[in-house]
Design an enzyme around this catalytic site. Structure first.
Site, PDB file in Angstrom:
ATOM      1  N   GLU A 244      -3.842   2.059  -3.042  1.00  0.00           N
ATOM      2  CA  GLU A 244      -3.938   3.451  -2.612  1.00  0.00           C
ATOM      3  C   GLU A 244      -2.959   4.326  -3.401  1.00  0.00           C
ATOM      4  O   GLU A 244      -2.190   5.107  -2.840  1.00  0.00           O
ATOM      5  CB  GLU A 244      -3.715   3.584  -1.096  1.00  0.00           C
TER       6      GLU A 244
ATOM      7  N   ASP B 254      -2.351  -6.398   5.606  1.00  0.00           N
ATOM      8  CA  ASP B 254      -2.031  -6.675   4.204  1.00  0.00           C
ATOM      9  C   ASP B 254      -1.777  -8.177   4.059  1.00  0.00           C
ATOM     10  O   ASP B 254      -1.106  -8.780   4.907  1.00  0.00           O
ATOM     11  CB  ASP B 254      -0.798  -5.888   3.766  1.00  0.00           C
TER      12      ASP B 254
ATOM     13  N   ASN C  78      -7.539  -4.220   5.156  1.00  0.00           N
ATOM     14  CA  ASN C  78      -8.022  -3.385   6.262  1.00  0.00           C
ATOM     15  C   ASN C  78      -8.744  -4.189   7.340  1.00  0.00           C
ATOM     16  O   ASN C  78      -9.665  -3.696   7.988  1.00  0.00           O
ATOM     17  CB  ASN C  78      -8.927  -2.267   5.724  1.00  0.00           C
TER      18      ASN C  78
ATOM     19  N   ASP D  96      -4.369  -4.721   0.491  1.00  0.00           N
ATOM     20  CA  ASP D  96      -4.704  -4.174   1.805  1.00  0.00           C
ATOM     21  C   ASP D  96      -6.166  -4.490   2.081  1.00  0.00           C
ATOM     22  O   ASP D  96      -7.060  -3.904   1.494  1.00  0.00           O
ATOM     23  CB  ASP D  96      -4.458  -2.666   1.793  1.00  0.00           C
TER      24      ASP D  96
ATOM     25  N   ASN E 288       0.867  -1.174   0.000  1.00  0.00           N
ATOM     26  CA  ASN E 288       0.000   0.000   0.000  1.00  0.00           C
ATOM     27  C   ASN E 288       0.906   1.227   0.000  1.00  0.00           C
ATOM     28  O   ASN E 288       1.593   1.510   0.977  1.00  0.00           O
ATOM     29  CB  ASN E 288      -0.912   0.013   1.232  1.00  0.00           C
TER      30      ASN E 288
ATOM     31  N   ASP F 266       2.684   4.426   5.289  1.00  0.00           N
ATOM     32  CA  ASP F 266       2.372   3.875   6.610  1.00  0.00           C
ATOM     33  C   ASP F 266       2.282   2.351   6.577  1.00  0.00           C
ATOM     34  O   ASP F 266       2.142   1.712   7.626  1.00  0.00           O
ATOM     35  CB  ASP F 266       1.101   4.493   7.200  1.00  0.00           C
ATOM     36  N   HIS F 267       2.353   1.764   5.383  1.00  0.00           N
ATOM     37  CA  HIS F 267       2.446   0.312   5.202  1.00  0.00           C
ATOM     38  C   HIS F 267       3.852  -0.030   4.718  1.00  0.00           C
ATOM     39  O   HIS F 267       4.663   0.856   4.474  1.00  0.00           O
ATOM     40  CB  HIS F 267       1.455  -0.174   4.141  1.00  0.00           C
TER      41      HIS F 267
END
Length: 256
Positions: free
Chosen positions: A34, A218, A148, A146, A7, A247-248
């Site tokens: 993303e 993920d 989530n 991802d 991501n 952030d991933h």
């Protein structure tokens, strides 16, 4: 074959990190989520110059998915739904060689009890339905991205705190468990049964990576013909320590 998912939280912002990672790791396939860019602005040239083919589905400022591969992709599909107009850019699939690949960016859900959370559950159910109707668990299939959703207590740094909240809610987890019931194997968990392994660390938590305050949301899911050939699966935490990271980070699996 080396397969990875990442991501990016904006592919243009993270382009130097991705290019360096591709040069260093040389994966055969990289799924990204993303991307946050319209198709007309997608930075395809750097990938093509590096010897990769790239397909993508995007929208302005939000969502967006892409598959970057050494082998030209076939049977490309850019939407989860057949007729829905203005569908969010969350799904892309293709056949790469003899392997079917689905790349997803599952809705985050915002907050339990909201329309956005209901949409997340609906979307996950529709993804599962699509897989059941169009694929065979006896054939090679990779579903990555991802999701989530943290599935088990060891997949989140504070399971008591987050129990019942978005991302760690039993309704989400119940749907996620239907993917292995159909025939998809969580290859990371198959190779690494212990906890303290995460793929996402919230920017808002200082030194979250060093403090092991993350989530494993993920996934690389594989049908048995591929899962049986997985020789290594790892989370590349070094990429999360770089300057201006996502952030991933990268989740990587290698198959014979």
């Amino acid at each position: 074959m080396k397969f990875a998912t990442f991501n990016t939280n904006s592919i243009r912002a993270r382009l130097p990190i991705i290019k360096d990672w591709l040069d260093r790791e040389g994966p055969d396939v990289l799924c990204v989520q993303e991307t946050k860019v319209q198709d007309k602005d997608f930075p395809a040239d750097p990938f093509e110059e590096a010897g990769y083919h790239v397909i993508f589905k995007g929208q302005k400022s939000y969502n967006g998915v892409a598959i970057i591969s050494r082998i030209p992709p076939d049977d490309i599909r850019l939407n989860l739904y057949d007729k829905e107009e203005n569908e969010q850019a969350r799904f892309i699939s293709a056949r790469i060689g003899d392997i079917s690949v689905i790349n997803v960016y599952v809705p985050q859900g915002f907050q339990v009890g909201t329309d956005k959370f209901a949409y997340k559950l609906s979307w996950l159910n529709d993804l599962l339905k699509h897989i059941k109707e169009n694929y065979d668990p006896a054939q090679p299939l990779l579903v990555a991205g991802d999701f989530n959703v943290a599935l088990e207590p060891i997949d989140v740094f504070d399971p008591e705190k987050f129990k019942g909240e978005v991302g760690f809610h039993p309704d989400e987890q119940a749907i996620m468990r239907q993917f292995p019931d159909w025939g998809l194997v969580d290859v990371f968990r198959e190779h690494e049964p212990a906890g303290d392994h995460y793929t996402f660390w919230d920017y808002r938590i200082p030194n979250a990576l060093k403090r092991k305050m993350g989530w494993r949301i993920d996934y690389i899911l594989a049908t048995a013909p591929l899962a049986e050939k997985a020789v290594s699966v790892r989370i590349d935490t070094e990429a999360r320590m770089l300057e201006k990271p996502s952030d991933h980070t990268f989740l990587v699996a290698e198959f014979h």
